[in-house]
Scaffold this active site. Structure first.
Site, PDB file in Angstrom:
ATOM      1  N   LYS A  11       0.887  -1.158  -0.054  1.00 26.84           N
ATOM      2  CA  LYS A  11       0.172  -0.067   0.119  1.00 26.84           C
ATOM      3  C   LYS A  11       0.857   1.126   0.136  1.00 26.84           C
ATOM      4  O   LYS A  11       2.047   1.241  -0.430  1.00 26.84           O
ATOM      5  CB  LYS A  11      -1.048  -0.039   1.087  1.00 26.84           C
ATOM      6  CG  LYS A  11      -1.755  -1.173   1.211  1.00 26.84           C
ATOM      7  CD  LYS A  11      -3.000  -1.163   2.178  1.00 26.84           C
ATOM      8  CE  LYS A  11      -3.543  -2.749   2.489  1.00 26.84           C
ATOM      9  NZ  LYS A  11      -4.693  -2.604   2.980  1.00 26.84           N
ATOM     10  N   SER A 214      -6.557  -9.160   6.855  1.00 29.75           N
ATOM     11  CA  SER A 214      -6.352  -9.444   8.121  1.00 29.75           C
ATOM     12  C   SER A 214      -5.639 -10.853   8.256  1.00 29.75           C
ATOM     13  O   SER A 214      -5.682 -11.612   9.100  1.00 29.75           O
ATOM     14  CB  SER A 214      -7.258  -9.307   9.150  1.00 29.75           C
ATOM     15  OG  SER A 214      -7.529  -7.858   9.241  1.00 29.75           O
ATOM     16  N   GLY A 235      -1.720  -7.510   3.510  1.00 28.41           N
ATOM     17  CA  GLY A 235      -1.396  -6.164   3.509  1.00 28.41           C
ATOM     18  C   GLY A 235      -0.546  -5.860   4.766  1.00 28.41           C
ATOM     19  O   GLY A 235       0.833  -5.861   4.572  1.00 28.41           O
TER      20      GLY A 235
HETATM   21  C1  PEP Z   1      -5.073  -5.955   1.556  1.00 22.71           C
HETATM   22  O1  PEP Z   1      -4.959  -4.622   1.560  1.00 22.71           O
HETATM   23  O2  PEP Z   1      -4.961  -6.523   0.504  1.00 22.71           O
HETATM   24  C2  PEP Z   1      -5.278  -6.485   2.627  1.00 22.71           C
HETATM   25  C3  PEP Z   1      -5.507  -7.823   2.521  1.00 22.71           C
HETATM   26  O3  PEP Z   1      -4.861  -6.005   3.737  1.00 22.71           O
HETATM   27  P1  PEP Z   1      -4.855  -6.607   5.368  1.00 22.71           P
HETATM   28  O4  PEP Z   1      -3.820  -7.632   5.286  1.00 22.71           O
HETATM   29  O5  PEP Z   1      -4.054  -5.358   6.052  1.00 22.71           O
HETATM   30  O6  PEP Z   1      -5.988  -6.785   5.891  1.00 22.71           O
END
Ligand code: PEP
Length: 252
Positions: A11, A214, A235
């Site tokens: 990101k 997550s 993420g």
């Molecule tokens: C993502 O943004 O693709 C994602 C899965 O974020 P997170 O793992 O932080 O939930």
């Protein structure tokens, strides 16, 4: 046999120096302890050209988090698929829920981006998923099917073979709230069925469908154990080499 994949989505995190450090650390870790799956890191545009030569491409693929819906020209601030490819990157994430929600990317716009990415030899990690209200209304299947239809259904079978799907329930992204492994499996099986209807049984068997939302070292093993979950799009936990490696190791 479809590929098992763990892909990181950085990101808008890490300045150039921090990104270089993270890429080097990950490359060192995975050189010492080889992964049992394909590993990809998707970074901000500015990192790509610097990070590409630091990675052992046999161990870690590199991708962007977005690309333009136009090929070239007077589109100030945009980065084309061709530019992404020229850095040495091999992948691009398209359709992430943050792009859909904050930058108003529609299925139509994403279709253009996908076409340009594929035309430039990039593999596309295409994200789909419902928001909380849609899940609470029991509409998740219909929403996900419309996203697939709206952006992918004009592709040929050959083009589709360069697509990786990532099911990311929006209510699970960055919230600490993971879909249960049963919820993930149920949706992944549904997605595979939609793909089978459109592109045939082989295409459906061969497409990798990643779970995102997550995902962390503590829950990755249970999620990846499901027959239709072929890995994760990660993420927050992709920002620390040890955490990302912990998820990669869930395939061991
Ligand atoms: C993502 O943004 O693709 C994602 C899965 O974020 P997170 O793992 O932080 O939930």
């Amino acid at each position: 046999m479809r590929k098992k994949i763990v892909a990181g989505n950085w990101k808008m995190n890490k300045n150039l120096q921090e990104g270089i450090e993270l890429a080097k650390e990950l490359n060192t870790m995975l050189s010492a302890d080889k992964p049992n799956c394909d590993v990809v890191i998707c970074t901000p545009f500015i990192h790509l050209a610097s990070v590409a030569p630091l990675l052992d491409s046999q161990l870690i693929g590199l991708g962007a988090e977005n690309c333009a819906d136009k090929a070239s020209g007077a589109y100030t601030g945009e980065v084309s698929a061709e530019m992404v490819k020229s850095t040495g990157a091999q992948y691009v994430i398209l359709g992430h829920s943050e792009r859909r929600a904050y930058y108003h990317e529609t299925n139509e716009i994403l279709k253009e981006k996908i076409n340009l990415a594929l035309a430039n030899g990039l593999k596309v990690i295409f994200c789909i998923g419902e928001v909380l209200e849609e899940r609470e209304a029991g509409k998740q299947n219909e929403v996900v099917k419309a996203q697939l239809e709206g952006s992918l259904f004009d592709l040929t079978g050959d083009e589709f073979s360069n697509i990786i799907l990532a099911y990311e329930p929006v209510w699970a992204i960055g919230t600490g709230k993971t879909a249960t492994s049963d919820q993930a499996e149920e949706m992944h099986a549904f997605i595979r069925g939609v793909i089978a209807e459109k592109f045939g049984k082989d295409a459906a068997e061969n497409v990798s469908i990643l779970y995102g939302g997550s995902c962390k070292p503590s829950n990755a093993k249970e999620l990846f154990a499901k027959p239709d979950v072929d890995g994760g799009l990660i993420g927050g936990a992709a920002l620390k080499a040890a955490d990302f490696k912990g998820i990669i190791d869930a395939w061991k």
